[in-house]
Design a protein around this motif. Sequence first.
Motif, short mmCIF file in Angstrom:
data_model
loop_
_atom_site.label_atom_id
_atom_site.label_comp_id
_atom_site.label_asym_id
_atom_site.label_seq_id
_atom_site.Cartn_x
_atom_site.Cartn_y
_atom_site.Cartn_z
N GLY A 141 0.34 -15.56 38.99
CA GLY A 141 1.01 -15.23 37.78
C GLY A 141 1.41 -14.09 38.63
N HIS B 193 5.19 -12.97 40.32
CA HIS B 193 5.95 -13.43 39.57
C HIS B 193 5.54 -12.20 38.74
N ALA C 225 5.62 -16.26 35.37
CA ALA C 225 4.66 -15.96 36.01
C ALA C 225 3.90 -16.12 34.17
N ALA D 47 3.58 -10.58 30.85
CA ALA D 47 4.94 -11.33 30.97
C ALA D 47 5.86 -11.30 29.57
#
Length: 872
Positions: free
Chosen positions: A707, A710, A719, A754
């Motif tokens: 994550g 990303h 993510a 995110a």
Amino acid sequence: MSSGHRAVARPASRTADLLERECELAVLDTLLRRGGVVSIEAGAGVGKTSLLEAACALAQRRGRLVLRARGSDLERDFAFGIVRQLLERRVLGAAADEREALLAGPARPARALFGSGAPGRLEPDTGFAVLHALYWLCLNLAERAPLLVAVDDAHEADQASLRWLAHLAPRIGGAELSLLVALRPEGLASSSPWLLAVRAAGPTLRPALLSPRAVAAIVRRTHADASDDLVTLAHRATGGNPFYLRELLRALGRAEAWSGPLALEDVVRLGGVDGVTRSLRLRLRGLDPGALRLAQAVAILGDRCELRHAAAVAELSAERAVALATELAKLEVLAGDPPCGFVHPIVRQAALQTLSIAEREAAHRTAARVLQAAQALPGQVATHLMALHPTGDAWTAEGLRAAARAAIEEGAPGTAADLLERALVEPPAPDRRITVLRELACAQQLAGREGACRRLEEALALATDEALRVELASDLARAHAALFRWSDAVEVLERALARARGMAALELEGQLVAVGLQDARTAPRALRGMERLAGRRLSGAPARALAVARGLVAVLGGCPAAEVARPLEAALARDGAGADDWDLHAALLWSLVTAERFETVAAALGPLLDRVRRSGSARGLVAVYSTEALLGLARGDLAQADAAARIALRVAEHGDFSRGLPFAATLLAEIGIASGDLEESQALLDRLPQGDLPAGLGTVRIPAARGRLHLARARPEEALREFETCLALWRSEVWGLEMRDVGYLHARTGAAQALVALGDRQRARELAEAELADVRRFGGRRALGVALRVAGLARGGARGLAWLEESAAVLAPAGARLERAASLVDWGAALRRAGRRSQARQVLALGLDGAARCGARPRAAPAPPQRRRAPA
């Protein structure tokens, strides 16, 4: 057809070996001027040894210290045989004060190899500690004079020495230290991971066979009137191999005395290894019959053997052996300088071929007894015992066990395991089989091999005494746990607990609670074990295990950090490094790092590292260096964290620790993400399991690290999926106990970042503020600073700006420099967006400078959302 060469032939020389080698010699000259690593790869007789000798001679002329060694098939089972050849004479020949300086500091663990340790029995040392110590010993030598380490026939070297060469090669930098390795390309040994690592550290020279023109020049140098036919057939017979050509010319020189003309087919027959064998027999034919026996004895004992030992194996008096060795040197069979050795490995091989299988076996047995009587090192005796066929000989089995003990003491548990495997097939006496199985399992466990579990299961099946069976079950559970097989360890312990009583039962229960909490599948059973132990008066290992288990449960449940840390710090202070239960140590240290007792852990790591070096545990190395990496990452010391994580990962990779790779690999990946090396981080994470993951303290890190990668690559959707996977693995329903992430994973704040990038601020606030509430109760400053930062970014506005400012303030005394730098950068960017540009510049400058000091890439504030998503 006649050969047509009746002029007096000059003696064959080694000139052929360096003909047409100008490019190779230029590379070697550069090596000696600039330092580094060079490999020479060539088949037998092509001239790699001559190139190595030329480099050594040039190095000596330039004032370098030259350390040389040659691998031998006889020494493959002699731990650190090459290392001893290189360093033993230099270290032991030094004056006492210089020897003390050479083996001081990080080089100290190498004392075990050179008899420079404290009096009495040496404690076992782990392979990595010795490898690193030998590296430092070379650095200490290079401080006195530029150093060339030259290893010939590295494909025949023992595994412990090859591991050291692989450790040394990538660390060489600067003109003070050079490494030159010569090897043959064929065979499995040349493709070992250790030699591949050495070859990857620098260029590889591949000298070619001699051209027809070069062969013609060399033939006519020794046989001035040689015909064109002879020259052509000399090239055909030898293929341009310099050594075979030299031996052919020697044989042709002797052919002057033959009756009748020398036919061309004879020239072909004299070329190649078969011709060398015949040539050797011819050279020995006119000597005393004892000459062949002496040459055979030297071949059995190997290069660098002592003449007195060869004389004893050949059943010759010392005086007669000296005379015969002199004759063999004149014939260029043996080298002229002591210790004994052949002029070339091919000649040694030819001498060995004069022995039948039965004669060779008898000679190895005699050699073993001669060396043992001479009080040679157990490993040297064992090289000959390993060459024998199993016959149920108790003396052989005991000799192999003695060599295994010495190998463990010297930091080569893998070699010890190989020796004990051979002892087991001898086999030992029936009443000692369980003992040998336990010794073998111990060596395999130290080396990180899964075979330890199989051998202990075999011992358990043979044992009839109930107390011994409980001991073996404890050993087996520890072996499973060392390989991160928590479920297997718990199952073994539960079966043993059904039979155990008294203190044995308490110790088994303590083992169970220590390992069971590492995996969600076994955590409920560990909780039941904790309940059973809680009602007992405990001391020693069970008390320590219960204290650590309680601390671990408290951390997992998000209890206040001060409450978590007190009993753990007390256990650490009371027991110090404690026993060699590295799973328990790992849990203790992990809990203390998560509770943000950074100074306590830092102070404990030094003694623990000393302990793991003495314990010989690969699992211990993984535990201690992973902790050092985790601590370094938490504090923002990326250089320290990177170095420690690489060691932990290397040890895990070289053992059967596939289930333990996630912890070390994700740590190194997160360090790479922080420092901006996203490609290496991706490569590391690609090696880890994909798809469905079992919930464990190591595996749960995988989606969290993915994550974060990303996020660094501005892929918020990917993510978010990874952080949601992480949160699913951390649920209380999965573990069977209260689970709150208060700084270990930061999965909720990761998901919130995110979501901010995706435009879903409402859900981002919910996740970030839920983590913020938990960490406020927990009380860890670093965790609180991270949660405040992400909550501030998600909330926005005046309140968000206040949280960002609070984050930077909270992190200032927390000892988490990288997180504080991140908070300063995000706060500065928020100030700039709010129009407070003067203050923003000051804050941003502080943040960017702090990130650079940590070794992190410059950090930018998150970009405004490109699109919005409806709240979930």
